[in-house]
Enzyme design. Structure first.
Site, PDB file in Angstrom:
ATOM      1  N   GLY A 280       0.778  -1.222   0.000  1.00  0.00           N
ATOM      2  CA  GLY A 280       0.000   0.000   0.000  1.00  0.00           C
ATOM      3  C   GLY A 280       0.811   1.274   0.000  1.00  0.00           C
ATOM      4  O   GLY A 280       0.421   2.239   0.644  1.00  0.00           O
TER       5      GLY A 280
ATOM      6  N   ASN B 197       1.106   3.228  -2.534  1.00  0.00           N
ATOM      7  CA  ASN B 197       0.260   4.200  -3.227  1.00  0.00           C
ATOM      8  C   ASN B 197      -0.876   4.689  -2.315  1.00  0.00           C
ATOM      9  O   ASN B 197      -1.234   5.860  -2.358  1.00  0.00           O
ATOM     10  CB  ASN B 197      -0.293   3.620  -4.537  1.00  0.00           C
ATOM     11  CG  ASN B 197       0.642   3.898  -5.707  1.00  0.00           C
ATOM     12  OD1 ASN B 197       1.075   5.035  -5.902  1.00  0.00           O
ATOM     13  ND2 ASN B 197       0.963   2.868  -6.469  1.00  0.00           N
TER      14      ASN B 197
ATOM     15  N   ASN C   2      -7.480   3.439 -11.468  1.00  0.00           N
ATOM     16  CA  ASN C   2      -6.420   2.468 -11.184  1.00  0.00           C
ATOM     17  C   ASN C   2      -5.094   3.117 -11.567  1.00  0.00           C
ATOM     18  O   ASN C   2      -5.048   4.018 -12.402  1.00  0.00           O
ATOM     19  CB  ASN C   2      -6.631   1.195 -12.004  1.00  0.00           C
ATOM     20  CG  ASN C   2      -5.596   0.132 -11.692  1.00  0.00           C
ATOM     21  OD1 ASN C   2      -5.213  -0.068 -10.535  1.00  0.00           O
ATOM     22  ND2 ASN C   2      -5.109  -0.537 -12.730  1.00  0.00           N
TER      23      ASN C   2
ATOM     24  N   HIS D 157      -1.300   2.081 -13.078  1.00  0.00           N
ATOM     25  CA  HIS D 157      -0.596   0.984 -13.750  1.00  0.00           C
ATOM     26  C   HIS D 157       0.863   1.399 -13.962  1.00  0.00           C
ATOM     27  O   HIS D 157       1.113   2.515 -14.408  1.00  0.00           O
ATOM     28  CB  HIS D 157      -1.269   0.687 -15.093  1.00  0.00           C
ATOM     29  CG  HIS D 157      -0.676  -0.493 -15.797  1.00  0.00           C
ATOM     30  ND1 HIS D 157      -1.013  -1.788 -15.493  1.00  0.00           N
ATOM     31  CD2 HIS D 157       0.251  -0.573 -16.776  1.00  0.00           C
ATOM     32  CE1 HIS D 157      -0.322  -2.615 -16.260  1.00  0.00           C
ATOM     33  NE2 HIS D 157       0.454  -1.904 -17.050  1.00  0.00           N
TER      34      HIS D 157
ATOM     35  N   ASP E  35      -7.001  -2.772 -17.980  1.00  0.00           N
ATOM     36  CA  ASP E  35      -6.082  -1.668 -18.308  1.00  0.00           C
ATOM     37  C   ASP E  35      -6.473  -0.931 -19.590  1.00  0.00           C
ATOM     38  O   ASP E  35      -5.609  -0.376 -20.278  1.00  0.00           O
ATOM     39  CB  ASP E  35      -4.630  -2.179 -18.460  1.00  0.00           C
ATOM     40  CG  ASP E  35      -4.134  -2.876 -17.200  1.00  0.00           C
ATOM     41  OD1 ASP E  35      -4.511  -2.461 -16.100  1.00  0.00           O
ATOM     42  OD2 ASP E  35      -3.357  -3.836 -17.331  1.00  0.00           O
TER      43      ASP E  35
ATOM     44  N   GLU F   8       4.698   7.191  -9.499  1.00  0.00           N
ATOM     45  CA  GLU F   8       3.330   6.782  -9.133  1.00  0.00           C
ATOM     46  C   GLU F   8       2.844   7.562  -7.920  1.00  0.00           C
ATOM     47  O   GLU F   8       1.706   8.021  -7.872  1.00  0.00           O
ATOM     48  CB  GLU F   8       3.292   5.281  -8.792  1.00  0.00           C
ATOM     49  CG  GLU F   8       3.498   4.362  -9.978  1.00  0.00           C
ATOM     50  CD  GLU F   8       3.476   2.890  -9.567  1.00  0.00           C
ATOM     51  OE1 GLU F   8       2.571   2.454  -8.828  1.00  0.00           O
ATOM     52  OE2 GLU F   8       4.399   2.149  -9.978  1.00  0.00           O
TER      53      GLU F   8
END
Lengths: 210, 210
Positions: free
Chosen positions: B13, B15, B109, B111, B152, B181
């Site tokens: 986690g 992010n 999301n 990626h 995606d 990110e």
């Protein structure tokens, strides 16, 4: 011994011009652009070559029975001119294995997107930029790669990135990418002429300057 | 009314942590992270949520007969918590249409590559970076996108670019991408909360700040 370069073009030849400019300004150490070939008699690129006294050859596809025969003649011209490196610069024909196998890792192409995305059959000119914009990608760019037997699948030498902007059109994006193409292609040729490109599978590593 | 955000995680986690940090430092105008959900009881992410007093919910897949039943329960939790935006942050399950259709253009999301390249089935974690390196691409990056019914394939909100270096390993590349990110995801959430994301086909345009 100088690296002798042939450039193949079908159209306006701004990438050819960028290569000629780089050469004339001394960017290519121990190399010369020795030949420009086109499959289009009226290609402006041929004039660009003649303007700096580079032999400019028009080979007419109509005079050959198929692509193999055409490429045999091309190969003959390359061999007669002792060509070491072939640079495709907007050459709108697929090279056959006749040439690709003889010049393995000695043919480069420039593609107006970040390969491996947006390459392959049908992906040329504005089609590429239209596909990029439709995909919603926020970045595009250009790629100089070695030519193998596939379409846009050879080892990647250098890439440059440009943003895709909210108010872009395919034309505006093409212009922004083209500016980077004109910087990138001479750099790739330079590295080749300095013997600094090392192919490892699909990767091209860049050796330190000797 | 505040935008109520749920974050879904399966692993460490980082992010999620970036989103929590952005929220706590005031980057999300009129929003709050209201719920963190994991399919892994021991996910460190749940501890990260609890540490800042955000409800942390473990939903055990073993207790549901299939993914649809699981997602029905998830949906119930989102609705009870009046969730407006769902952020997937290393959530290692495919969401079913049960949720995707209820939260169209309200699920994001992140990626770890430049979509549309290097996405799709099997492209997660280090597999992505391995594929990028094997392709010979000179740039990678990350993508925040809306989640649609494909893998995606949803509209791209933001991307960031990082170089792939000659001496990279997939791990080193992953680290470099991860730094981006952590910057990109909070920016995308911010834009959503400010009502500035406008979806047009596969493109996401960003409206000027009001």
């Amino acid at each position: 011994m100088k690296t002798r370069i042939a450039v193949m073009v079908s159209g306006g030849g701004t990438n050819l011009q960028a290569l000629l400019d780089a050469w004339k300004s001394g960017q290519f150490n121990q190399a010369e652009i020795s030949l420009v070939v086109s499959n289009q008699e009226k290609a402006k690129a041929l004039d660009r070559a003649r303007a700096v006294h580079v032999p400019a050859l028009f080979l007419n596809p109509a005079q050959y029975k198929d692509r193999q025969a055409y490429d045999q003649q091309l190969l003959k011209s390359f061999q007669e001119n002792k060509i070491d490196l072939i640079c495709l610069a907007g050459y709108m024909r697929i090279l056959t294995t006749v040439i690709v196998r003889q010049y393995e890792q000695r043919i480069m192409n420039i593609h107006p997107a970040l390969l491996p995305a947006f390459g392959g059959e049908g992906m040329y000119g504005l089609h590429v930029h239209e596909a990029v914009m439709q995909s919603g990608a926020k970045y595009s760019g250009c790629t100089v790669h070695f030519v193998d037997e596939g379409t846009d699948t050879g080892p990647i030498i250098l890439q440059a990135v440009v943003p895709v902007l909210d108010h872009d059109t395919p034309d505006k994006l093409a212009e922004r990418v083209l500016i980077e193409e004109h910087r990138l292609y001479p750099r790739a040729v330079s590295l080749f002429c300095e013997g600094r490109l090392q192919v490892a599978g699909k990767r091209v590593l860049i050796k330190e300057k000797a």
